[in-house]
Write a protein that holds these residues in place. Structure first.
Motif, PDB file in Angstrom:
ATOM      1  N   UNK A 117       0.835  -1.211   0.000  1.00 27.32           N
ATOM      2  CA  UNK A 117       0.000   0.000   0.000  1.00 27.32           C
ATOM      3  C   UNK A 117       0.862   1.250   0.000  1.00 27.32           C
ATOM      4  N   UNK A 118       1.914   1.243   0.813  1.00 30.19           N
ATOM      5  CA  UNK A 118       2.782   2.409   0.884  1.00 30.19           C
ATOM      6  C   UNK A 118       3.471   2.648  -0.461  1.00 30.19           C
ATOM      7  N   UNK A 119       3.916   1.570  -1.101  1.00 32.20           N
ATOM      8  CA  UNK A 119       4.536   1.700  -2.426  1.00 32.20           C
ATOM      9  C   UNK A 119       3.514   2.182  -3.453  1.00 32.20           C
ATOM     10  N   UNK A 120       2.283   1.662  -3.364  1.00 30.41           N
ATOM     11  CA  UNK A 120       1.237   2.054  -4.328  1.00 30.41           C
ATOM     12  C   UNK A 120       0.928   3.544  -4.225  1.00 30.41           C
ATOM     13  N   UNK A 121       0.967   4.104  -3.025  1.00 32.18           N
ATOM     14  CA  UNK A 121       0.732   5.550  -2.883  1.00 32.18           C
ATOM     15  C   UNK A 121       1.769   6.332  -3.685  1.00 32.18           C
ATOM     16  N   UNK A 122       3.041   5.922  -3.583  1.00 29.11           N
ATOM     17  CA  UNK A 122       4.091   6.637  -4.319  1.00 29.11           C
ATOM     18  C   UNK A 122       3.871   6.505  -5.820  1.00 29.11           C
TER      19      UNK A 122
END
Length: 905
Positions: free
Chosen positions: A818-823
């Motif tokens: 999820x954190x990577x997808x935000x970026x």
């Protein structure tokens, strides 16, 4: 014996001193007046002998004014014939040019003249009155005279004052004209004598009991009427005193067995005498005062006597009312204005105001006496009198409206007791009374019969006046609104629950047909240049619409009433194309106001019976039909000649009702039929927001084809309202992260797509619209673009959140993917915004893209470094680096192309 001599000496001294003061004061005044007359005549003679036409008379006037003492100049009367010496000095007409008329010299009254000619008179009169009072008081305290002697002494003193005033008037000592008229000595003495006589008679009755009520009543009345008669000789001040004394006499004299008949006769005689004096001396103020006194007496009698219920007393009170009304009609109308039905007489506001006040005692009589033959007769007579005056004397044409209003109010005050519950003769069960039960009731049938009688009087008189009288607009108002007004009062007084009544609806419909026929008849009969033609036709046209509206209101309930009134607006617009009457457009606005009030009173249109059916429910026709009718009225009024002001009003109503129709339908569907529930979800807030934005875009499209102030101002208003709802309602209030609303459909959940992408698309369309509209403020474009971009970013962020979490998207743990997808998502958004900035050649958009990319860079270096592990951390940096390199390459390419387009050097 010494006291008696002292008393007599005081009497003689008071009379002599007062007389000497008055005579000396007026002798001085007469001397000053003669001097001023001689000076003015000499000035005129000097001006006529000068050869210069303009300069010399002006110089002579200034010289004469400077030569005369300022305090001796009071006025400049014309030359007196009693100055032959001055006449001899004037050259003959053959040797001199025609005399030049000179304006009288206006000077301020000197202090000497005020003291000598005015204050001395009034103070002397006051001293005489006080002297008489002190003499009577002294005789009482000393016990010198008996009660009868005191009264007789007061009457003798009154006679001396009256005789002295008359002697001064005939002798010529008193100045009857000019400024001294304000302190007219004979009038002051006559007033003091009248007060003394009145006080003496009242003392004989009230203090000493020497005379009975009957004799006192007659004697005081004689004093009052005599005072009014003396006013013919001595001026208006005495008339006011006599008026007060004459009308106050019945209040001062009381009796254990009061009789109304003598009182009515007495008031009639006093009124006739007062009106006679007012008519002879042209004192309209006196006639107005007498009328006000009669109205007050009628109110007093109606409140205190009529409520007792004696038939004879009610008859006497009614007789006094009619006598007062007829006398006032004669004084203010028939003897004052010419009787010519076709004359273009000026409007007499005084007559209208005075005669309209008679509505107050009539309504008080109706409220006190109740329904009866005498009450109905009184209402009918007043209606006939006022309508006749308005028809035959055009100066009093406003009385027709007074007749209408008074008759309607009086009919509404008639008490009618009709039971709403009757017993069914077949079942024996109580049922609601219908029109047949109303007719079967004696009270109900009588009440309806009274309404028919009054309606016939006003309708016939109004139509006759509209055909032949100069006051046809006012008479037409009475004839047009009588029938619908009486029907409405009859319905309200007999249908306490205000349920639908087909019988009254049919009656109102018949009245509407009649009024429509009269409108067409007057349009054909009256000449195009006839005075008041348009006003009369407009009155009947509006009356027809009013009757039709009353029929719809009585026949239908709730939702159908709203629809019927809205259709009436469209019907008025259609009728105006066939019969262009100026009053139709204001009438349409009035009916539209009724529709609005009806919707505000019950937004659900049908009350609790709204149901839960989506779209095809009473809201659709309750709001949709008025929308179509207002739009049709705006279109029709805009295509026909006439007052253009109602057109934008109907356009605005059509737009507002369009928004209301869509909004209430959305709210009804999203809340299970509960129209008063708060906004329930993200989807509902999104739909309402898109409605506002879509109306803004639609108004812009219409404004390009039909320019209008409503279209011009509606675009920013609805667009701005939609953007505010999006920024506050969607991004904050109904945000699933903050509201806790469950999202179960993953990244592409329908609520998120509808809640954010739909409004974002419309917000970006509004951005493009704002760029093309030069009349919108500069900040409109960045605001709309910012709201659209934030909606897209919020959708992308919540889609990522919903992809890893189901249900509640509130604050909680964040997984590595999820954190990577935000970026990744935010970086894609930054690239998309940058692309738009390059295509649109907008530095502002490119700056926004730079901010987004900078935010992603900060996130990767500050958060992803510690939050990601393994390949995700590497991919995060690799992806960011590749994007940044691509951005740099793009900027270099663009800059190189820009340099090639520049000239060398």
């Amino acid at each position: 014996m010494d006291d008696l001599l002292l008393f007599a000496a005081l009497i003689v001294f008071t009379i002599l001193v007062g007389s000497v003061l008055g005579i000396v004061a007026f002798a001085r005044t007469r001397e000053l007046r003669q001097r001023i007359e001689l000076l003015e005549f000499a000035l005129r003679a000097a001006r006529t002998s000068e050869p210069v036409a303009e300069a010399a008379p002006a110089a002579a006037s200034e010289a004469a004014a400077e030569a005369a003492p300022a305090e001796d100049i009071t006025e400049a009367p014309s030359p007196s014939p009693e100055t032959p010496d001055a006449v001899d000095d004037v050259e003959s007409p053959e040797e001199t040019p025609p005399p030049v008329e000179v304006e009288p010299i206006a000077a301020r009254t000197s202090l000497e003249e005020k003291i000598g000619s005015r204050w001395a008179v009034w103070v002397g009169g006051l001293a005489l009155g006080l002297g008489g009072i002190f003499l009577v008081r002294y005789s009482i305290e000393a016990g010198l005279l008996g009660q009868a002697a005191r009264v007789l002494l007061g009457l003798v003193f009154s006679g001396l004052l009256l005789a002295g005033g008359e002697w001064l008037r005939r002798s010529g000592f008193a100045e009857a004209d000019g400024p001294a008229r304000r302190a007219y000595v004979p009038g002051v003495l006559a007033a003091a004598g009248s007060v003394s006589a009145f006080a003496s008679v009242y003392a004989a009755y009230g203090l000493y009991g020497l005379i009975g009520p009957a004799f006192a009543f007659i004697a005081l009345g004689v004093v009052g009427v005599a005072t009014l008669t003396l006013a013919l000789r001595h001026g208006p001040a005495l008339a006011a005193l006599g008026l007060l004394a004459a009308y106050a006499t019945p209040i001062l004299v009381s009796s254990g067995e009061p009789a109304l008949l003598p009182l009515v006769i007495y008031l009639a005689v006093v009124s006739a005498a007062t009106y006679g004096v007012a008519r002879l001396r042209l004192w309209r103020w006196l006639a107005v005062s007498a009328t006000a006194a009669n109205i007050l007496w009628s109110l007093l009698l109606s409140v205190t006597v009529v409520s007792i219920g004696h038939a004879a007393d009610q008859l006497y009170v009614a007789a006094h009312f009619l006598i007062s009304l007829l006398l006032a009609a004669v004084v203010f109308v028939t003897s004052h204005a010419p009787r010519d039905r076709t004359a273009d007489a000026p409007f007499d506001r005084t007559a209208l105001a005075v005669l309209s006040l008679f509505a107050l005692p009539l309504l008080a009589f109706v409220a006190a006496a109740g329904t009866g033959a005498l009450t109905v007769t009184l209402i009918a007579i007043m209606a006939l009198v006022l309508m006749a005056l308005a028809s035959e004397w055009p100066a009093a044409r406003g009385l027709a409206v007074t007749a209408l209003v008074t008759t309607l109010l009086a009919y509404g005050l008639l008490n009618v007791t009709v039971s709403n519950i009757v017993i069914d003769p077949v079942t024996g069960q109580p049922t609601v009374a219908d029109f047949g039960d109303l007719l079967a009731s004696p009270a109900g049938s009588d009440y309806l019969g009274i309404g028919i009688l009054l309606g016939v009087i006003l309708t016939v008189a109004g139509l006759a006046g509209a055909i032949a009288s100069r006051g046809r607009p006012q008479l037409a108002v009475a004839g047009a609104f009588a029938a619908p007004g009486l029907i409405a009062f009859a319905y309200l007084n007999t249908s306490r629950d205000l349920s639908a009544s087909p019988a009254f609806a049919v009656a109102a419909l018949v009245a509407a047909v009649y009024l429509a026929s009269v409108t067409e008849y007057l349009g054909r009969r009256l000449a195009a240049d006839a005075k008041g033609r348009d006003g009369a036709i407009a009155a009947y046209a509006v009356g027809c619409i009013t009757a039709l509206g009353a029929a719809l209101t009585i026949a239908f309930e709730r939702g159908m009433l709203t629809v019927s009134l809205a259709l009436l607006v469209a019907a008025i617009a259609w009728v105006e194309t066939r019969r262009p009457v100026a009053a139709l457009r204001p009438t349409a606005l009035a009916v539209a106001a009724v529709v609005i009030a009806r919707v505000v009173w019950d937004p659900r249109i049908v009350g609790d019976d709204l149901g839960t059916t989506i779209l095809f429910n009473p809201l659709l026709y309750g709001y949709g039909v008025p929308t179509l009718c207002f739009a049709y009225a705006a279109w029709r009024f805009g295509r026909t000649p006439g007052d253009p002001r109602p057109v934008p009003i109907f356009e605005a109503l059509a737009v507002v009702f369009t928004a209301l129709t869509a909004t209430v339908e959305v709210h009804h569907a999203m809340n299970g039929g509960d129209l008063f529930a708060p906004v329930s979800s993200l989807a509902e807030q999104s739909l309402i927001t898109m409605v506002m934005m879509a109306i803004s875009l639609g108004l812009n499209w219409l404004g390009a084809r039909r320019p209008s102030p409503v279209m011009i101002w509606g675009v920013p208003l609805f667009g701005g309202f939609g953007l505010v709802m999006a920024a506050i309602g969607l991004l904050i209030v109904k945000n699933p992260v903050l509201s806790g609303e469950p999202i179960d459909g993953g990244a592409f959940d329908g609520k998120l797509l509808l809640g954010y992408l739909g409004p974002a698309v419309l917000a970006l369309l509004i951005t493009g619209l704002a760029r093309r509209r030069k009349d919108l403020p500069r900040y409109a474009v960045p605001i709309a673009a910012t709201v659209g971009g934030l909606l897209v970013a919020m959708w992308a962020t919540l889609a990522v959140r919903a992809g890893w979490h189901s249900g509640n998207l509130g604050w909680g743990g964040v997984e590595e993917g999820e954190l990577y997808a935000y970026s990744a998502v935010w970086l894609v958004l930054g690239l998309a915004v940058l692309t738009v900035g390059f295509v649109a050649a907008s530095r502002t958009v490119r700056t926004v893209a730079a901010v987004i990319v900078a935010g992603v860079v900060a996130k990767v270096f500050l958060i992803d470094t510690s939050g990601l592990t393994g390949p995700l951390r590497a991919l995060s940096f690799i992806g960011l680096g590749g994007v940044l390199v691509a951005i740099g390459l793009a900027y270099q390419t663009v800059l190189r192309r820009q340099r090639k387009g520049l000239p060398e050097g």
